[in-house]
Design a protein around this motif. Structure first.
Motif, short mmCIF file in Angstrom:
data_model
loop_
_atom_site.label_atom_id
_atom_site.label_comp_id
_atom_site.label_asym_id
_atom_site.label_seq_id
_atom_site.Cartn_x
_atom_site.Cartn_y
_atom_site.Cartn_z
N GLY A 45 0.79 -1.22 0.00
CA GLY A 45 0.00 0.00 0.00
C GLY A 45 0.83 1.27 0.00
O GLY A 45 0.44 2.27 -0.62
N TYR A 46 1.97 1.29 0.69
CA TYR A 46 2.76 2.51 0.75
C TYR A 46 3.28 2.91 -0.63
O TYR A 46 3.38 4.10 -0.96
N ALA A 47 3.61 1.90 -1.46
CA ALA A 47 4.08 2.19 -2.81
C ALA A 47 2.93 2.69 -3.68
O ALA A 47 3.09 3.66 -4.44
N LEU A 48 1.76 2.06 -3.57
CA LEU A 48 0.60 2.52 -4.32
C LEU A 48 0.24 3.95 -3.91
O LEU A 48 -0.19 4.76 -4.74
N TYR A 49 0.39 4.24 -2.65
CA TYR A 49 0.18 5.58 -2.08
C TYR A 49 1.04 6.59 -2.83
O TYR A 49 0.56 7.63 -3.28
N MET A 50 2.33 6.28 -2.97
CA MET A 50 3.26 7.18 -3.66
C MET A 50 2.92 7.31 -5.14
O MET A 50 2.93 8.41 -5.70
N PHE A 51 2.59 6.19 -5.77
CA PHE A 51 2.30 6.21 -7.20
C PHE A 51 1.06 7.05 -7.50
O PHE A 51 1.04 7.84 -8.45
N SER A 52 0.01 6.88 -6.70
CA SER A 52 -1.24 7.58 -6.98
C SER A 52 -1.10 9.07 -6.73
O SER A 52 -1.60 9.90 -7.51
N VAL A 53 -0.42 9.44 -5.64
CA VAL A 53 -0.22 10.86 -5.36
C VAL A 53 0.64 11.50 -6.44
O VAL A 53 0.36 12.61 -6.91
N THR A 54 1.68 10.80 -6.88
CA THR A 54 2.54 11.32 -7.94
C THR A 54 1.75 11.59 -9.22
O THR A 54 1.89 12.64 -9.86
N ALA A 55 0.91 10.64 -9.60
CA ALA A 55 0.10 10.81 -10.81
C ALA A 55 -0.81 12.02 -10.72
O ALA A 55 -0.91 12.82 -11.67
N VAL A 56 -1.46 12.19 -9.57
CA VAL A 56 -2.37 13.32 -9.39
C VAL A 56 -1.62 14.65 -9.42
O VAL A 56 -2.07 15.62 -10.04
N VAL A 57 -0.47 14.69 -8.78
CA VAL A 57 0.32 15.93 -8.73
C VAL A 57 0.83 16.32 -10.12
O VAL A 57 0.85 17.50 -10.48
N LEU A 58 1.21 15.33 -10.91
CA LEU A 58 1.74 15.62 -12.25
C LEU A 58 0.64 16.03 -13.23
O LEU A 58 0.91 16.77 -14.18
N VAL A 59 -0.57 15.57 -13.02
CA VAL A 59 -1.65 15.81 -13.99
C VAL A 59 -2.50 17.02 -13.63
O VAL A 59 -2.84 17.83 -14.50
N PHE A 60 -2.84 17.17 -12.36
CA PHE A 60 -3.85 18.16 -11.96
C PHE A 60 -3.23 19.42 -11.36
O PHE A 60 -2.10 19.42 -10.88
N ALA A 61 -4.03 20.50 -11.39
CA ALA A 61 -3.62 21.77 -10.79
C ALA A 61 -3.59 21.64 -9.26
O ALA A 61 -4.23 20.74 -8.69
N PRO A 62 -2.85 22.54 -8.59
CA PRO A 62 -2.70 22.41 -7.13
C PRO A 62 -4.00 22.40 -6.35
O PRO A 62 -4.12 21.65 -5.37
N HIS A 63 -4.98 23.22 -6.76
CA HIS A 63 -6.23 23.28 -5.99
C HIS A 63 -7.03 21.99 -6.09
O HIS A 63 -7.98 21.79 -5.33
#
Length: 215
Positions: free
Chosen positions: A85-103
């Motif tokens: 889960g900790y790795a999936l945690y990092m992967f999903s957050v990374t994807a969201v940060v790279l794709v979406f705006a900060p808000h």
């Protein structure tokens, strides 16, 4: 005599508490951006580094076979032969940060780092495919709404921003409440919560044309 409502609440194990504390410690990552220590693009680079590190650790654990005692404390039974889960945690957050705006990206991340631990402590540990109780889902929704509204309402207004916050909170709650099993693999909520929340909020903002959605 029947047990009181307080006495009937599930008591998390010591290992579960440790997992939730580690989980919540990830809140420090988006705070790097919120407190102005890094720009959004720099935060994306930080998350890429975190994901690469997690991928290497999981390769060593699952392929090389070098297993540390800490994994026994911080992983569940179904993670012993799957990506943890900790790795999936990092992967999903990374994807969201790279794709979406900060808000969108910040609250989607906070729903995982804050909302999920609260939900986990209120509810018993689930088996794959077992939904959480309604009171636990309600708490998850409330926390997610509280962490998303301060980011979405200021940029899109009370009506549109509020609707986006509600959509994001609902998405995160659904992702948190169910762990479907696909082809024998458990879709962990560490993987699903941030992108589902971000897509839900982004969809509302895109339809309203209120503010940029993507990074």
């Amino acid at each position: 005599m029947s047990a009181s409502p307080v006495e009937s609440l599930p008591r998390p194990s010591a290992s579960e508490l440790k997992r939730r504390l580690v989980h919540a410690s990830g809140t420090g990552l988006p705070l790097l951006y919120v407190l102005g220590f890094v720009s959004w693009s720099q935060f994306g680079l930080v998350m890429i580094l975190c994901s690469v590190t997690a991928a290497v650790l999981e390769f060593v654990r699952l392929v090389v076979g070098l297993d540390w005692a800490i994994y026994d404390e911080l992983t569940r039974s179904y993670e012993q032969t799957n990506v943890a889960g900790y790795a999936l945690y990092m992967f999903s957050v990374t994807a969201v940060v790279l794709v979406f705006a900060p808000h969108i990206g910040v609250p989607a991340t906070l729903m995982l780092t804050v909302g999920d631990p609260v939900s986990g402590l209120l509810g018993t540990t689930r088996e794959a495919g077992e939904p959480k109780r309604l009171r636990t889902l309600g708490a998850m929704f409330a926390v997610c709404l509280l962490v998303s509204a301060p980011f979405l309402v200021p940029v899109a207004g009370v009506a549109v921003g509020g609707a986006a916050a509600v959509a994001a909170a609902l998405g995160a709650t659904v992702a948190d409440g169910f762990k479907p099993v696909i082809a024998g693999y458990v879709v962990d909520d560490n993987l699903s919560i941030p992108p589902v929340a971000a897509v839900a909020a982004g969809a509302v903002l895109a339809v309203a044309g209120a503010t940029p959605v993507f990074a």
